[in-house]
Enzyme design. Structure first.
Site, short mmCIF file in Angstrom:
data_model
loop_
_atom_site.label_atom_id
_atom_site.label_comp_id
_atom_site.label_asym_id
_atom_site.label_seq_id
_atom_site.Cartn_x
_atom_site.Cartn_y
_atom_site.Cartn_z
N GLY A 1 0.77 -1.24 0.00
CA GLY A 1 0.00 0.00 0.00
C GLY A 1 0.79 1.28 0.00
N CYS B 1 -14.20 4.92 -27.52
CA CYS B 1 -15.50 5.60 -27.56
C CYS B 1 -16.12 5.73 -26.18
CB CYS B 1 -16.42 4.84 -28.50
SG CYS B 1 -15.65 4.62 -30.11
N GLU B 2 -15.45 6.45 -25.31
CA GLU B 2 -15.91 6.73 -23.94
C GLU B 2 -15.33 8.09 -23.56
OE1 GLU B 2 -17.07 4.40 -21.31
OE2 GLU B 2 -16.96 2.52 -22.44
N GLU C 1 4.40 -6.48 1.59
CA GLU C 1 3.89 -6.86 0.26
C GLU C 1 3.71 -5.65 -0.63
OE1 GLU C 1 0.11 -8.44 1.32
OE2 GLU C 1 0.88 -10.36 1.97
N PRO C 2 4.77 -4.92 -0.96
CA PRO C 2 4.61 -3.72 -1.78
C PRO C 2 4.48 -4.08 -3.27
CG PRO C 2 6.91 -4.04 -1.27
CD PRO C 2 6.18 -5.16 -0.61
N GLY C 3 3.59 -3.41 -3.95
CA GLY C 3 3.46 -3.58 -5.39
C GLY C 3 3.79 -2.28 -6.10
N ARG C 4 2.88 -1.32 -5.91
CA ARG C 4 3.00 -0.04 -6.60
C ARG C 4 4.33 0.66 -6.31
NH1 ARG C 4 -1.43 3.05 -7.83
NH2 ARG C 4 -2.60 1.81 -6.32
N TYR D 1 -0.12 -1.40 -12.06
CA TYR D 1 -1.53 -1.32 -12.41
C TYR D 1 -1.71 -0.63 -13.76
CZ TYR D 1 -1.48 -2.61 -7.55
OH TYR D 1 -1.20 -3.25 -6.37
C1 LIG Z 1 -2.80 -5.25 -3.84
C2 LIG Z 1 -2.21 -5.87 -2.65
C3 LIG Z 1 -0.91 -5.54 -2.26
C4 LIG Z 1 -0.08 -4.49 -2.97
O1 LIG Z 1 -0.62 -3.21 -2.87
P1 LIG Z 1 0.24 -1.96 -3.37
O2 LIG Z 1 -0.63 -0.80 -3.09
O3 LIG Z 1 0.48 -2.14 -4.82
O4 LIG Z 1 1.50 -1.93 -2.59
C5 LIG Z 1 -0.37 -6.18 -1.17
N1 LIG Z 1 -1.07 -7.11 -0.48
C6 LIG Z 1 -2.34 -7.44 -0.83
C7 LIG Z 1 -3.06 -8.47 -0.04
C8 LIG Z 1 -2.95 -6.84 -1.92
O5 LIG Z 1 -4.19 -7.17 -2.25
#
Ligand SMILES: *Cc1c(COP(=O)(O)O)cnc(C)c1O
Length: 446
Positions: free
Chosen positions: A265, A370-371, A299-302, A399
């Site tokens: 997050g 077309c939106e 658990e970082p993604g973004r 994303y």
């Molecule tokens: C989406 C998600 C993440 C990653 O979130 P980011 O905002 O991209 O860091 C981590 N853990 C869980 C369970 C998620 O659903």
């Protein structure tokens, strides 16, 4: 309810020079125009066409190291599990695997991608509010390191499968701490009204139930309160403090807790938002969960994949509407849906050296779908751009491609990895023939 996002004031948008200066993997010079690491974007467009996603390997590595470094410096025993859903390209996963990251997955597909990239099954966490029976069976077959359970119903399903095989699945219980992460309503996940996790006040009883099931071995608590969290550390601290209190209660009841999964997050500055640092997050974890003396997972993604990626597009034409100038790109909301879905702001840079210094005036930057929602930016200060001129939509590595679709029967864009002065196509552009060939007529219509 999450607070409404403030509307950006176009006059205060960062300049092209500021957008470049704030992103270490970008550069520009009078000869090459805009570059990612050592590769001019014009060269990528020439070789691969547009629209094309471009990921900077060096930036991915730097960000992975910044996170692991901040956690280690705080004295925490911590592991980072990259959230594959942000960007599941195999080459991106490979770069992060080589940095020693594990993976957080939400489907069998993502788990298989992580495995294919060389991430050990033991370093994979399987998250998600609705894992199917085949997915749970796969997770056991593969030896996935931790399965995060989100309901007693799911616990019963998994325990039955595991017990029938005579094994115990390593599980964590995802709790919903009822904390407002202060983010966009569509990406907040830690409120009581959200579908995720189990209410934290029911967790002690549920955790005891898990421990009593024949096929489960509960190893910890997981929490994830939302995405693109930029409003400081207050929400994280509140959530982790509740989790710490829960872990103490579980221990007092004699239940085993080996680790805490702190979720992801961490937000990034798309425009000029003050964004929290990995050090601040490590500090929040240390202050709240540190006294428990347990290993923690992140658990970082973004935060890892967002800034290193951009969407390279070409101008189809510039159209003068009634009092508005439109720049119509060959990229659209089917490629990058974040502006349409979350009212997201993305920096947009011209690529040609001359366009980076030309006079600017407000323009709406749109795609051809077309939106009306197919709008990347409104009233953005942009130069006049001729058909074929290139632009880069910034911070699109997370994303972005992962959420793209073929809406309007537009093929999926190509993906390119830049590494220093090399680049390679890491997913070729989907061909129209492949897109159309996937469909079948029933016999009675053929
Ligand atoms: C989406 C998600 C993440 C990653 O979130 P980011 O905002 O991209 O860091 C981590 N853990 C869980 C369970 C998620 O659903």
């Amino acid at each position: 309810m999450a607070a409404p996002l403030p509307l950006p004031d176009p006059a205060a948008d960062p300049s092209f020079a500021e957008l470049i200066a704030q992103r270490p993997h970008l550069g520009a010079d009078a000869f090459s125009g805009l570059m990612v690491e050592g590769v001019p974007l014009a060269a990528i467009a020439q070789a691969v066409g547009t629209p094309t996603w471009v990921y900077a390997a060096g930036a991915l590595r730097r960000r992975a190291r910044a996170l692991t470094g901040a956690l280690a410096a705080s004295g925490l025993r911590a592991s980072v599990h990259y959230a594959v859903k942000a960007n599941s390209n195999l080459a991106v996963l490979r770069v992060l695997a080589a940095e020693g990251l594990g993976a957080d997955v939400v489907s069998e597909g993502e788990a298989r991608a992580a495995r294919a990239a060389g991430i050990a099954a033991a370093d994979i966490v399987f998250s998600g509010v609705g894992k199917t029976l085949p997915e749970l069976r796969y997770a056991l077959d593969e030896g996935i390191g931790q399965i995060n359970l989100e309901s007693p119903e799911e616990a019963a399903m998994l325990s039955a499968i595991a017990a029938a095989r005579g094994v115990k699945a390593r599980v964590a219980l995802r709790v919903n701490p009822d904390v407002d992460a202060g983010t966009h309503a569509k990406i907040t996940t830690g409120l009581a009204e959200n579908k995720f996790g189990v209410a934290i006040d029911q967790a002690p009883a549920l955790y005891a139930q898990l421990a009593a099931l024949p096929g489960l071995s509960p190893v910890g608590i997981a929490v994830h309160i939302g995405s693109q969290i930029t409003a400081g550390m207050a929400a994280y601290r509140a959530a982790y403090a509740r989790v710490a209190e829960l872990v103490r209660a579980l221990r007092a009841a004699g239940l085993p807790v080996e680790q805490v999964d702190c979720g992801g997050g961490l937000g990034i500055p798309y425009r000029d938002e003050p964004a929290p640092s990995p050090e601040a997050l490590a500090g929040a974890i240390k202050a709240t969960l540190g006294p428990l003396g347990l290993p923690v997972m992140l658990e970082p993604g973004r935060w890892i994949a967002g800034p290193p990626g951009l969407l390279l597009a070409a101008v189809i034409l510039q159209k003068q509407g009634a009092g508005r100038r439109f720049l119509v790109l060959d990229a659209a909301m089917n490629d990058l849906v974040r502006p349409a879905m979350y009212e997201a702001w993305h920096g947009i840079l011209p690529v040609a050296a001359a366009d980076l210094v030309a006079p600017v005036s407000p323009a709406d930057v749109v795609g051809p779908v077309c939106e009306t929602g197919d709008t990347f930016a409104r009233d953005r200060a942009m130069p006049r751009l001729a058909p074929g001129a290139l632009v880069a939509l910034l911070d699109a590595g997370a994303y972005g491609a992962a959420m793209s679709s073929t809406y309007n029967l537009r093929p999926l864009a190509a993906e390119v990895l830049v590494d220093g002065d090399r680049f390679a196509v890491v997913r070729p552009r989907q061909s129209l023939s492949a897109l159309l060939a996937a469909e079948r007529l029933p016999a009675w219509l053929a």
